[in-house]
Design a protein around this motif. Structure first.
Motif, PDB file in Angstrom:
ATOM      1  N   ASN A  64       3.756   2.011  -0.559  1.00 23.18           N
ATOM      2  CA  ASN A  64       2.815   1.046  -0.143  1.00 23.18           C
ATOM      3  C   ASN A  64       1.602   1.569  -1.081  1.00 23.18           C
ATOM      4  OD1 ASN A  64       1.547  -0.939   1.251  1.00 23.18           O
ATOM      5  ND2 ASN A  64       0.014   0.391   1.895  1.00 23.18           N
ATOM      6  N   TYR A  65       0.806   0.491  -1.755  1.00 23.05           N
ATOM      7  CA  TYR A  65      -0.126   0.832  -3.011  1.00 23.05           C
ATOM      8  C   TYR A  65      -1.329   0.346  -2.112  1.00 23.05           C
ATOM      9  CZ  TYR A  65       3.507   2.161  -6.210  1.00 23.05           C
ATOM     10  OH  TYR A  65       4.547   2.844  -6.652  1.00 23.05           O
TER      11      TYR A  65
ATOM     12  N   THR B 182      -8.277   2.360  -3.766  1.00 24.91           N
ATOM     13  CA  THR B 182      -9.023   3.639  -3.340  1.00 24.91           C
ATOM     14  C   THR B 182     -10.752   3.143  -3.071  1.00 24.91           C
ATOM     15  OG1 THR B 182      -9.761   4.533  -5.246  1.00 24.91           O
ATOM     16  CG2 THR B 182      -7.697   5.175  -4.349  1.00 24.91           C
TER      17      THR B 182
ATOM     18  N   SER C  90      -4.170   4.483  -4.569  1.00 24.28           N
ATOM     19  CA  SER C  90      -3.239   5.507  -4.125  1.00 24.28           C
ATOM     20  C   SER C  90      -2.120   4.892  -3.665  1.00 24.28           C
ATOM     21  CB  SER C  90      -4.133   6.012  -2.589  1.00 24.28           C
ATOM     22  OG  SER C  90      -4.008   4.831  -1.764  1.00 24.28           O
ATOM     23  N   ARG C  91      -0.978   5.719  -3.637  1.00 26.07           N
ATOM     24  CA  ARG C  91       0.413   5.612  -3.358  1.00 26.07           C
ATOM     25  C   ARG C  91       0.687   6.199  -2.279  1.00 26.07           C
ATOM     26  NH1 ARG C  91       5.102   8.450  -5.032  1.00 26.07           N
ATOM     27  NH2 ARG C  91       6.712   6.897  -5.735  1.00 26.07           N
ATOM     28  N   THR C  92       1.332   5.540  -1.059  1.00 24.75           N
ATOM     29  CA  THR C  92       1.829   6.180  -0.063  1.00 24.75           C
ATOM     30  C   THR C  92       3.270   6.088   0.253  1.00 24.75           C
ATOM     31  OG1 THR C  92      -0.411   5.833   1.092  1.00 24.75           O
ATOM     32  CG2 THR C  92       1.359   6.574   2.585  1.00 24.75           C
TER      33      THR C  92
ATOM     34  N   GLU D  32      -3.274   5.239 -10.478  1.00 24.38           N
ATOM     35  CA  GLU D  32      -3.289   6.467  -9.591  1.00 24.38           C
ATOM     36  C   GLU D  32      -3.563   7.646 -10.250  1.00 24.38           C
ATOM     37  OE1 GLU D  32      -0.151   8.781  -6.636  1.00 24.38           O
ATOM     38  OE2 GLU D  32       0.763   7.501  -8.050  1.00 24.38           O
TER      39      GLU D  32
END
Length: 122
Positions: free
Chosen positions: A92-93, A96, A80-82, A74
Motif C-alpha cells: 500500500n502506498y 507522507t 510511504s510504502r507499507t 519514497e
C-alpha cells in the motif's frame, strides 16, 4: 524574491539560489508522472492505494514506470510504502506529511491548467 534561513537569519535568496532551488524541485518532482501520482494519493487519503490500483487509475502509466517513480518518491520521503501481511503480499502506498507540503504547489498547477485549457479553447 524568495527568502531563506541561514544560521537562523532570514535573508533574501539570490537569483542563483532561486534558480538552483527550481532545478532541485524539478529534479525531484519533474517528469510526466510524479505529481500525478502524488495528487492521486492526496485525493485518495485513507483508501487502500495498492500498486495495481494506482496503475489502473493513473491512465497510461506502465508498471515499470510506476515502480520507478514510486521508488523515487519514497526515496525523497514524499510517499510511504507499507507491505501488508497478506497472501499474496499487498503493498500500500500513501502520501507522507512531508509529501503533503507539495499540495499547495499542485493545487496552483491544477488551477493554472484548468484556466489555461479555458483560455486556449476561446
Amino acid at each position: 524574491m524568495a527568502t531563506i534561513i541561514i544560521n537562523g537569519n532570514i535573508q533574501e535568496a539570490s537569483c542563483d539560489q532561486e534558480l538552483a532551488a527550481i532545478k532541485d524541485s524539478l529534479e525531484i518532482l519533474g517528469g510526466k508522472w510524479k505529481l500525478r501520482i502524488m495528487r492521486h494519493l492526496n485525493n485518495h487519503v485513507g483508501e487502500k492505494n495498492t500498486f495495481k490500483k494506482l496503475q489502473r487509475e493513473i491512465e497510461g502509466i506502465s508498471a515499470k514506470m510506476l515502480s520507478k517513480e514510486l521508488q523515487d518518491l519514497e526515496m525523497n520521503l514524499l510517499v510511504s510504502r507499507t507491505v501488508m501481511d497478506t497472501r499474496p503480499v499487498t503493498v500500500n502506498y500513501s502520501i507522507t506529511d512531508y509529501g503533503l507540503s507539495v499540495f499547495p504547489v499542485t493545487e496552483t498547477l491544477v488551477q493554472w491548467g484548468l484556466n489555461h485549457r479555458q483560455k486556449i479553447k476561446a
